[in-house]
Structures are given as C-alpha cells and as structure tokens.
Design a protein around this motif. Structure first.
Motif, PDB file in Angstrom:
ATOM      1  N   LYS A  37       0.825  -1.205   0.000  1.00  0.00           N
ATOM      2  CA  LYS A  37       0.000   0.000   0.000  1.00  0.00           C
ATOM      3  C   LYS A  37       0.858   1.253   0.000  1.00  0.00           C
ATOM      4  O   LYS A  37       1.981   1.257   0.498  1.00  0.00           O
ATOM      5  N   SER A  38       0.284   2.282  -0.553  1.00  0.00           N
ATOM      6  CA  SER A  38       0.860   3.612  -0.491  1.00  0.00           C
ATOM      7  C   SER A  38      -0.292   4.560  -0.220  1.00  0.00           C
ATOM      8  O   SER A  38      -1.307   4.511  -0.914  1.00  0.00           O
ATOM      9  N   ALA A  39      -0.145   5.381   0.800  1.00  0.00           N
ATOM     10  CA  ALA A  39      -1.216   6.293   1.212  1.00  0.00           C
ATOM     11  C   ALA A  39      -2.508   5.522   1.493  1.00  0.00           C
ATOM     12  O   ALA A  39      -3.602   5.977   1.193  1.00  0.00           O
ATOM     13  N   GLY A  40      -2.364   4.313   2.038  1.00  0.00           N
ATOM     14  CA  GLY A  40      -3.521   3.522   2.428  1.00  0.00           C
ATOM     15  C   GLY A  40      -4.235   2.815   1.293  1.00  0.00           C
ATOM     16  O   GLY A  40      -5.233   2.140   1.516  1.00  0.00           O
ATOM     17  N   LYS A  41      -3.756   2.960   0.063  1.00  0.00           N
ATOM     18  CA  LYS A  41      -4.400   2.320  -1.084  1.00  0.00           C
ATOM     19  C   LYS A  41      -3.484   1.254  -1.671  1.00  0.00           C
ATOM     20  O   LYS A  41      -2.272   1.457  -1.762  1.00  0.00           O
ATOM     21  N   GLN A  98      -1.265  -0.713  -4.121  1.00  0.00           N
ATOM     22  CA  GLN A  98      -0.457  -0.255  -5.241  1.00  0.00           C
ATOM     23  C   GLN A  98       0.192  -1.462  -5.921  1.00  0.00           C
ATOM     24  O   GLN A  98       0.459  -2.468  -5.269  1.00  0.00           O
TER      25      GLN A  98
END
Length: 159
Positions: A84-88, A90
């Motif tokens: 995840k990156s920024a909670g999303k 990826q």
C-alpha cells in the motif's frame, strides 16, 4: 500444460498489479479450476477472489495477459499482505515481484517458462527476470536445505 502456465502467469501478474504479496507462494497454495471442470474434479474450487475486503484479482482487460479459461484462487491467505501507499493498494515494485516469485516450487523448466511469460506481459526481456529469479530460487532452496540439516542434526536424525 502451457495454457495452464500462461493463465497462472497472468493470475500472478494481476495479483501483483493489485498489490498482493503471498508470503507462502507455492503450488500447494494455488488452487485452480479447469475451463472444463470435468478434467480435474478433485482440485476444483469456487474462486473467491477477495480477501480482507480487497479484490486480489482485478479484471483481465489488459490484452497482454493471456486467458485460456483457467480460474485460480490463493489459499493460506493468513500470510498474505497488501502493498500500500497512502492507504491504497499499489502495484508491486519489480524487486518485490521477483522476491515473491522465487518461492514457486515448480520444476526449473516451468519456472523459467513462467518468468518468460511474466517478462512478456511486463514488456521486458525474459533474461532480465529469469536470471535473478533463478538465482534467488537457488539461494532460497540452499538456505531451506541448510536449515533442515541443522534441525535434523539437533533432533539426532541422520541425513
């Protein structure tokens, strides 16, 4: 067998694109359903492609990804992580993809074929993926065997 390996490769690629890291990626944790399920009734399964509320296999709209009708699902998902990156979720970076793919305990020939197809999907040269993964696979297997020898020695078992 190549249609099965082609679809397995596309399944793994799509899972990696969705940010899935299965920390115990081996053929015993991948179930499949044949296009004609009468060919392998003992290994068919309903394909639930969600885990922890995340879709682990996005749609197959990418034309580079083969589809011969095999359905796959991952089991033993307690060891699965989502990149995840920024909670999303990826897509996985290449290094994480290769590290994850080294665990596939299929024959070396099948592994090379899968890596060739994976490289093709990614638009890369086959050797740019095959060589690092086979090297990682060798080191991983060597470490596993060394650990097993140490455990056997401690338990008093002979090799």
């Amino acid at each position: 067998i190549t249609p099965l390996l082609d679809d397995l490769t596309s399944f793994l690629y799509r899972a990696h694109q969705a940010g899935v890291i299965h920390n115990d990626l081996n053929y015993t944790n991948i179930l499949y359903k044949c296009p004609d399920s009468s060919k392998a009734p003992h290994i068919t399964t309903e394909c639930d492609t969600t885990a922890k509320g995340h879709s682990i296999v996005p749609d197959n709209s990418d034309r580079r990804v083969p589809d011969n009708g095999y359905d796959f699902t991952l089991i033993d998902i307690n060891r699965m992580e989502f990149y995840k990156s920024a909670g999303k979720p990826q897509p996985l970076p290449l290094k994480k993809r290769l590290h994850n793919l080294r665990h596939l305990n299929v024959s070396v020939i099948a592994h090379l074929y899968i890596m060739q197809k994976y490289a093709q999907i990614m638009g890369m040269r086959a050797q740019d993926l095959q060589l690092p993964v086979i090297n990682m696979r060798y080191r991983f297997e060597h470490k596993r065997q060394r650990t097993q020898r140490i455990k056997n020695f401690i338990r008093g078992k002979k090799e």
